[in-house]
Enzyme design. Sequence first.
Site, PDB file in Angstrom:
ATOM      1  N   ALA A   1       7.446  -1.301   5.418  1.00  0.00           N
ATOM      2  CA  ALA A   1       7.958   0.037   4.546  1.00  0.00           C
ATOM      3  C   ALA A   1       9.067  -0.006   5.297  1.00  0.00           C
ATOM      4  CB  ALA A   1       7.022   0.396   3.744  1.00  0.00           C
TER       5      ALA A   1
ATOM      6  N   GLY B   1       3.522  -3.344  11.048  1.00  0.00           N
ATOM      7  CA  GLY B   1       1.596  -2.802   9.456  1.00  0.00           C
ATOM      8  C   GLY B   1       3.392  -2.806   8.571  1.00  0.00           C
ATOM      9  N   ASP B   2       2.188  -2.345   7.266  1.00  0.00           N
ATOM     10  CA  ASP B   2       2.262  -1.698   6.431  1.00  0.00           C
ATOM     11  C   ASP B   2       3.204  -0.745   6.325  1.00  0.00           C
ATOM     12  OD1 ASP B   2       0.704  -0.185   6.842  1.00  0.00           O
ATOM     13  OD2 ASP B   2       0.235   0.016   4.863  1.00  0.00           O
ATOM     14  N   GLN B   3       3.458  -0.224   6.339  1.00  0.00           N
ATOM     15  CA  GLN B   3       4.344   1.683   6.968  1.00  0.00           C
ATOM     16  C   GLN B   3       5.310   1.000   7.819  1.00  0.00           C
ATOM     17  OE1 GLN B   3       4.102   3.759   4.836  1.00  0.00           O
ATOM     18  NE2 GLN B   3       2.170   3.001   3.681  1.00  0.00           N
TER      19      GLN B   3
END
Length: 383
Positions: free
Chosen positions: A138, A133-135
């Site tokens: 990241a 997922g994006d976070q």
Amino acid sequence: NDGRSAAQCEALLRKVPTLTDITGNLAMPGFTAPKLLWIRDNEPAVFEQARKCLLPKDYIRFKLSGVKATEVSDASGTGIFDVTGRRWSTEMMRELDVDPSLFPRCFESDEVTSHTLASPWLEKGIPIVGGGGDQAAAAVGTGAVTPGVISLSLGTSGVVFTSLEKAEFAENGAAHTFCHANRAWHAMGVMLSCGGAVRWFRDTFGAGATYDELAHEASQVPPGCEGLTFLPYLTGERTPHNDPLAKASFSGATLAHRRAHFSRAVFEGVSFGLRDGFDLLRSLGAKSDEIRVTGGGARSVFWVQMLADVLGKSCVTLECDEGPALGAAILAGIGTGVWADAKSACAAVVRLADRYQPRGQAYDSAYKKYVGLYGCLKSWNMS
């Protein structure tokens, strides 16, 4: 930021009062389960045609490989996933009355899930790793894969993120606890309008000013904006309120305030919102030896120094601030044997740039005012 499924969230909580015991998280309008229910309630003909529910990156995986799959970090944000058990929740599927076949096989983030099909632009057989997922991706890209390293993302939304060795959940559900891409767990505080609030202010009141020009004029105003406070709830808020009806506001304006005060108030309000999330993570036992700042806002020296002052912690920027893309590449490397695990991969790849140290307690009184303002305005927001 689409809040249309707020009614479905309320219905879910009434129907499944043990929701947080099953999934570890409250239902929120940004999650997949309430959106599926909204489609079923409002566009039943569309819902009847659904055969598989894929998250955005997983649809790309399907187009590249023909395989329908997902991984644990993204699946954690659907509201249909047992975060502690790292698997789809058959109990939630039963409570929602949805067919389990809607949901694809779920992998760990660093596992090979499929291989590319032959195409004019790709060779056949290239391994495709789970991803994140994006976070979560990241956080891998910033090295937030061990306790003590906090990742702070200054994108359209704002996220404060910590890795956890075991699943720990906030009592009121204000922080999300998901499976991390490093085969452990993470907790994060999410505010919906972070850089988005700065962009809104620039587009609405900036009169052609650039972000750097707004930051420069804001730097001419003392901390606390001489009594002016901004609540950044332009699209409702998740952390800490989980309130899709929350509204943004400026409070305390006088004839003495100029645009520079309003500019600074926006930067401060967003930074205070991130402190809300930071304090929640610390209440879960998160260590905070260092905060690594990424996203578009990390390019602003003014803003990163403000964050160090507001949070009272050292803030560090990175040589490569494309955190999610770098994290996805690192996960691909782990899955294909370049590195043994996320910890060793991040130690080899992630490089720090500039460090900003906190400078006293100039924001403490302004932050207390900010915290009290939401409760004063909540009943007005409902009207």
